[in-house]
Design an enzyme around this catalytic site. Sequence first.
Site, mmCIF file in Angstrom:
data_model
loop_
_atom_site.group_PDB
_atom_site.id
_atom_site.type_symbol
_atom_site.label_atom_id
_atom_site.label_comp_id
_atom_site.label_asym_id
_atom_site.label_seq_id
_atom_site.Cartn_x
_atom_site.Cartn_y
_atom_site.Cartn_z
ATOM 1 N N CYS A 175 1.062 -1.304 -0.147
ATOM 2 C CA CYS A 175 0.102 0.080 -0.102
ATOM 3 C C CYS A 175 0.887 1.456 -0.197
ATOM 4 O O CYS A 175 0.235 2.184 0.167
ATOM 5 C CB CYS A 175 -0.827 -0.073 1.290
ATOM 6 S SG CYS A 175 -1.964 -1.477 1.181
ATOM 7 N N LYS A 198 -8.054 0.057 9.892
ATOM 8 C CA LYS A 198 -8.153 -0.987 8.994
ATOM 9 C C LYS A 198 -7.269 -2.295 9.630
ATOM 10 O O LYS A 198 -6.252 -1.831 9.768
ATOM 11 C CB LYS A 198 -7.853 -0.433 7.767
ATOM 12 C CG LYS A 198 -7.905 -1.491 6.661
ATOM 13 C CD LYS A 198 -7.217 -1.205 5.264
ATOM 14 C CE LYS A 198 -7.470 -2.123 4.221
ATOM 15 N NZ LYS A 198 -7.041 -1.430 2.940
ATOM 16 N N ARG A 215 0.921 -7.199 5.332
ATOM 17 C CA ARG A 215 0.693 -5.660 5.743
ATOM 18 C C ARG A 215 0.687 -5.731 7.319
ATOM 19 O O ARG A 215 0.260 -4.680 7.761
ATOM 20 C CB ARG A 215 -0.692 -5.397 5.236
ATOM 21 C CG ARG A 215 -0.895 -5.615 3.749
ATOM 22 C CD ARG A 215 -1.956 -4.652 3.047
ATOM 23 N NE ARG A 215 -2.681 -5.037 2.042
ATOM 24 C CZ ARG A 215 -2.203 -5.004 0.820
ATOM 25 N NH1 ARG A 215 -0.864 -4.882 0.655
ATOM 26 N NH2 ARG A 215 -2.966 -5.370 -0.314
ATOM 27 N N LYS A 246 -12.968 -1.451 9.990
ATOM 28 C CA LYS A 246 -12.825 -2.280 8.934
ATOM 29 C C LYS A 246 -12.140 -3.496 9.383
ATOM 30 O O LYS A 246 -11.035 -3.338 9.856
ATOM 31 C CB LYS A 246 -12.106 -1.687 7.793
ATOM 32 C CG LYS A 246 -12.083 -2.643 6.473
ATOM 33 C CD LYS A 246 -11.391 -1.648 5.463
ATOM 34 C CE LYS A 246 -11.284 -2.585 4.215
ATOM 35 N NZ LYS A 246 -10.788 -1.809 3.022
ATOM 36 N N SER A 306 -15.071 -7.970 1.660
ATOM 37 C CA SER A 306 -15.315 -9.050 0.560
ATOM 38 C C SER A 306 -15.544 -10.531 1.420
ATOM 39 O O SER A 306 -16.351 -11.367 1.178
ATOM 40 C CB SER A 306 -14.077 -9.033 -0.185
ATOM 41 O OG SER A 306 -12.933 -8.958 0.216
HETATM 42 C C1 PBG Z 1 -6.463 -1.930 -0.563
HETATM 43 C C2 PBG Z 1 -7.739 -2.526 0.010
HETATM 44 C C3 PBG Z 1 -8.206 -3.674 0.174
HETATM 45 C C4 PBG Z 1 -9.533 -3.674 0.620
HETATM 46 C C5 PBG Z 1 -9.815 -2.389 0.281
HETATM 47 N N1 PBG Z 1 -8.895 -1.650 -0.116
HETATM 48 C C6 PBG Z 1 -7.496 -4.986 0.761
HETATM 49 C C7 PBG Z 1 -6.218 -4.948 1.529
HETATM 50 O O1 PBG Z 1 -5.917 -3.909 2.418
HETATM 51 O O2 PBG Z 1 -5.400 -6.067 1.437
HETATM 52 C C8 PBG Z 1 -10.273 -4.624 1.020
HETATM 53 C C9 PBG Z 1 -11.903 -4.638 0.832
HETATM 54 C C10 PBG Z 1 -12.531 -5.748 0.995
HETATM 55 O O3 PBG Z 1 -12.027 -6.953 1.301
HETATM 56 O O4 PBG Z 1 -13.541 -5.779 0.626
HETATM 57 N N2 PBG Z 1 -5.632 -0.996 0.370
HETATM 58 ZN ZN ZN Z 2 -3.587 -0.858 -0.101
#
Ligand code: PBG
Ligand code: ZN
Length: 323
Positions: free
Chosen positions: A130, A195, A217, A248, A274
């Site tokens: 990221c 997050k 991450r 989140k 998701s």
């Molecule tokens: C990217 C991002 C992610 C999600 C939203 N933006 C994946 C991650 O951080 O690995 C996940 C969203 C979802 O699972 O619906 N930074």
């Molecule tokens: Zn990202």
Amino acid sequence: MRFPARRLRRLRKSEGMRRLMNETLITREDLVYPILVQEGLDGRLPVGPMEGIYRISVDLLEDELGEAHDLGIRAVMLSGIPEHKDEVGTSAYAKDGIAQQAVAKARSCRSDMVIMADACLCQYTSTGHCGIYKDGTVDNDLSIPLLGKVAASLARAGVDVVSPSSMMDGQVTAVRAALDREGHQNVAIMAQSAKHMSALYSPFREAAHCTPQFEDRIEYQVPYTNPREAMAEVESDIEEGVDIIMIKPAMMYLDLVSEARRRFTTPVAAYNVSGEYALVRAAHSKGHIDGAKATMEILSCIKRAGADIIITYSAKEAAKMLP
Ligand code: PBG
Ligand code: ZN
């Protein structure tokens, strides 16, 4: 002896009584529908574990937005999937990048919807991280100016709300400064403040090609064991001038939604991610649970916990069921 003094079942005895007593109502206006737009795609591609969810080409966006709007959904969150990646994520802040194209298209065909866009680098970097990977780590201070560039480019394309999701320290300050420098004072920031490092993002990562190519991450996303650290993330985003904070994922993190709601006055969003959607779909397809009922229960409980805004792949399904 009076028995029982209190009979709570009286309040549940009829549909009318139950409706009168109802404490939590979700409305279509609470929901944000995430849409994945893929560059170089002709038509749409299903997201395997997420029945009913597709990656679409920019051409299909107008129809997709129209369908959501017809169902009463008034806000969408766009994410781009680019054709080209490099070490510094150039296509994340290119004028004609896929997210910028999607935002411009959405803006031009719908003045009556709130257009949000995810602002991150991981779909755009060759590392899948990221931020910018340098000397064995994701370099925070090299990455935040680029997130500012992403936000400014999305603002130029007409976005209403940018949603930085990289979990870099200072990302809200950098994004706010980059927006204001160009006169985008009225573009709001919905930061993905807390997050968490979660196993529930994998369907999105597969679909958006943003899986880290090495390591994970853990150096930037919040550990799910640390609620005080999550609140510190929220607090620092508020100090940096965020407009909306986000927790989140959502379902297993409702204690944090509730705590953020109580502690702060900033609006709270919850992202029903998701993997959460995929769990319900998988159990439904095996006949283990009723997916529609589970979906209404999940969304209602996210609202009950205190979310003002729910970002969910179930938005269209829920909109069809709501009275
Ligand atoms: C990217 C991002 C992610 C999600 C939203 N933006 C994946 C991650 O951080 O690995 C996940 C969203 C979802 O699972 O619906 N930074
Ligand atoms: Zn990202």
